[in-house]
Enzyme design. Structure first.
Site, short mmCIF file in Angstrom:
data_model
loop_
_atom_site.label_atom_id
_atom_site.label_comp_id
_atom_site.label_asym_id
_atom_site.label_seq_id
_atom_site.Cartn_x
_atom_site.Cartn_y
_atom_site.Cartn_z
N ALA A 13 0.83 -1.21 0.00
CA ALA A 13 0.00 0.00 0.00
C ALA A 13 0.87 1.27 0.00
CB ALA A 13 -0.92 -0.01 1.21
N GLY A 15 4.12 1.65 -0.88
CA GLY A 15 4.91 1.76 -2.11
C GLY A 15 4.06 2.30 -3.25
N ASN A 109 8.22 0.26 8.40
CA ASN A 109 8.03 0.24 9.85
C ASN A 109 9.24 -0.39 10.50
OD1 ASN A 109 5.53 1.37 10.43
ND2 ASN A 109 4.41 -0.57 10.32
N ALA A 138 -3.00 4.33 3.66
CA ALA A 138 -3.26 3.79 2.33
C ALA A 138 -3.79 2.37 2.47
CB ALA A 138 -1.98 3.78 1.51
N LYS A 192 8.60 6.96 16.15
CA LYS A 192 7.64 6.08 15.46
C LYS A 192 7.77 4.65 15.98
CE LYS A 192 4.54 4.84 12.44
NZ LYS A 192 4.78 4.29 11.15
N ASN A 196 4.91 1.97 17.29
CA ASN A 196 4.76 0.61 16.77
C ASN A 196 4.97 -0.45 17.85
OD1 ASN A 196 6.06 1.82 13.72
ND2 ASN A 196 4.03 0.97 13.94
N ASN A 200 1.43 -2.29 17.71
CA ASN A 200 1.40 -3.44 16.79
C ASN A 200 1.33 -4.79 17.51
OD1 ASN A 200 1.98 -1.12 15.29
ND2 ASN A 200 2.90 -2.31 13.65
N SER A 262 -0.74 -3.06 11.06
CA SER A 262 -0.07 -3.86 10.02
C SER A 262 0.34 -5.23 10.57
CB SER A 262 1.14 -3.11 9.47
OG SER A 262 2.01 -2.76 10.52
#
Ligand code: PAF
Length: 315
Positions: A13, A15, A109, A138, A192, A196, A200, A262
């Site tokens: 998504a 890319g 990520n 995205a 970031k 994550n 995540n 993700s």
């Protein structure tokens, strides 16, 4: 005027989003050309469908450069948007095929790939490496269909080697909304990474959407994870505030409440996750500094167990 050529590798998504944003910009000027780079040996063309934020749909015929394409040697910039665990092998294959002055941007990520990438680049003194992180939203609806679901900040900063040319900086600044050029990119990546590390693994372990992490039962976990990350970052020379980091994690939980992270998506779709570059990076750096990080170790082990369970269910 010479045309500057940009390649984007990684058809997930992000890319495809980056490709489409740059292609939209490149359409309005003749000085930039953008290509996708594929895994197949020869080049081919493909039709990409892009739905922008205003829901306008555009079909774009794109050239996907093959691994044996001589046009790889003409690229001035390659933006690498593959999963963190794919970066090392990809760089081994790709770097010898690029122009000696080509600049690389890593966008994924997690953290850790920059250390090996910098080693690879020692053999290419005219190349340069920048690192990036993005909160653009995205969604890949089908293999070659992507929808831009929301604007968010993208941060890019120089890491090693030659600096990115000003004309390419201008091009990306015009193409990517909310783009910030950061002089301390490792600090931005740690910020970031903390988000994550908190969101995540917990969403994958507890099988929930991001928003559910706002429930009180997760507060202790989140606090511990973030506290450990801050301690390790500090030992690595990066000073971050605990209250500001916790506030940022909760802000992202709220802003992305309906998202399936993700990592949870990877687990649901029985794919390998980026855990070794998220919690695993913190665990690795902590070991270097002899700092105990039980919450992050626990998350890494739990995700590994889910990956193993997925693999044995598949066989
Ligand atoms: O990996 C993800 O899913 C995203 O980086 C984030 C910010 C956690 C939102 O879902």
């Amino acid at each position: 005027m010479t045309t500057q050529k940009i390649g984007v590798i990684g058809a997930g998504a992000i890319g495809q989003l980056m490709f489409n944003l740059i292609a939209t910009q490149a359409n309005s000027q003749t000085s930039t050309a953008v290509y996708l780079i594929g895994r197949e040996p020869s080049s081919h063309s493909n039709t990409l469908q892009f739905t922008d934020l205003s829901q306008s749909r555009l079909n774009r015929t794109v050239t996907v450069l093959g691994q044996n394409s001589s046009e790889l040697t003409e690229l001035d910039l390659v933006i690498i948007c593959v999963k963190a665990y794919q970066v090392n092998n990809l760089l081994c294959d790709l770097l010898p095929k690029l122009a000696c002055h080509c600049h690389i941007i890593l966008l994924h990520n997690g953290m850790g790939t920059h250390l090996n990438a910098a080693k690879h680049l020692c053999g290419y003194p005219k190349m340069g490496l920048s690192l990036a992180t993005t909160s653009q939203g995205a969604l890949r609806n089908a293999q070659w269909q992507v929808t831009h679901t929301g604007n968010g900040q993208t941060t890019i900063g120089h890491y090693t080697g030659q600096k990115l040319a000003n004309s390419l900086i201008d091009c990306l600044s015009q193409a990517i909304p909310e783009l910030l050029w950061h002089t301390e990119i490792i600090t931005a990546l740690w910020q970031k990474l903390i988000i994550n590390c908190a969101i995540n693994p917990l969403t994958a372990i507890f099988a929930c959407k991001n928003g559910q992490l706002a429930e009180d039962r997760f507060a202790k976990h989140i606090n511990m994870i973030v506290k450990e990350c801050i301690e390790v970052a500090k030992a690595d020379g990066i000073s971050l505030s605990l209250p500001a980091s916790i506030e940022m994690v909760y802000k992202v939980i709220t802003l992305t409440a309906n998202n399936i992270s993700s990592m949870y998506q990877d687990i649901l779709q029985q794919r390998k996750t980026e855990i070794d570059y998220i919690s695993g990076y913190v665990v690795e750096r902590a070991a270097q500094h002899q700092i105990a990080v039980p919450a992050n170790v626990n998350n890494q082990q739990s995700i590994k167990a889910l990956e193993i369970a997925n693999r044995s269910n598949a066989t």
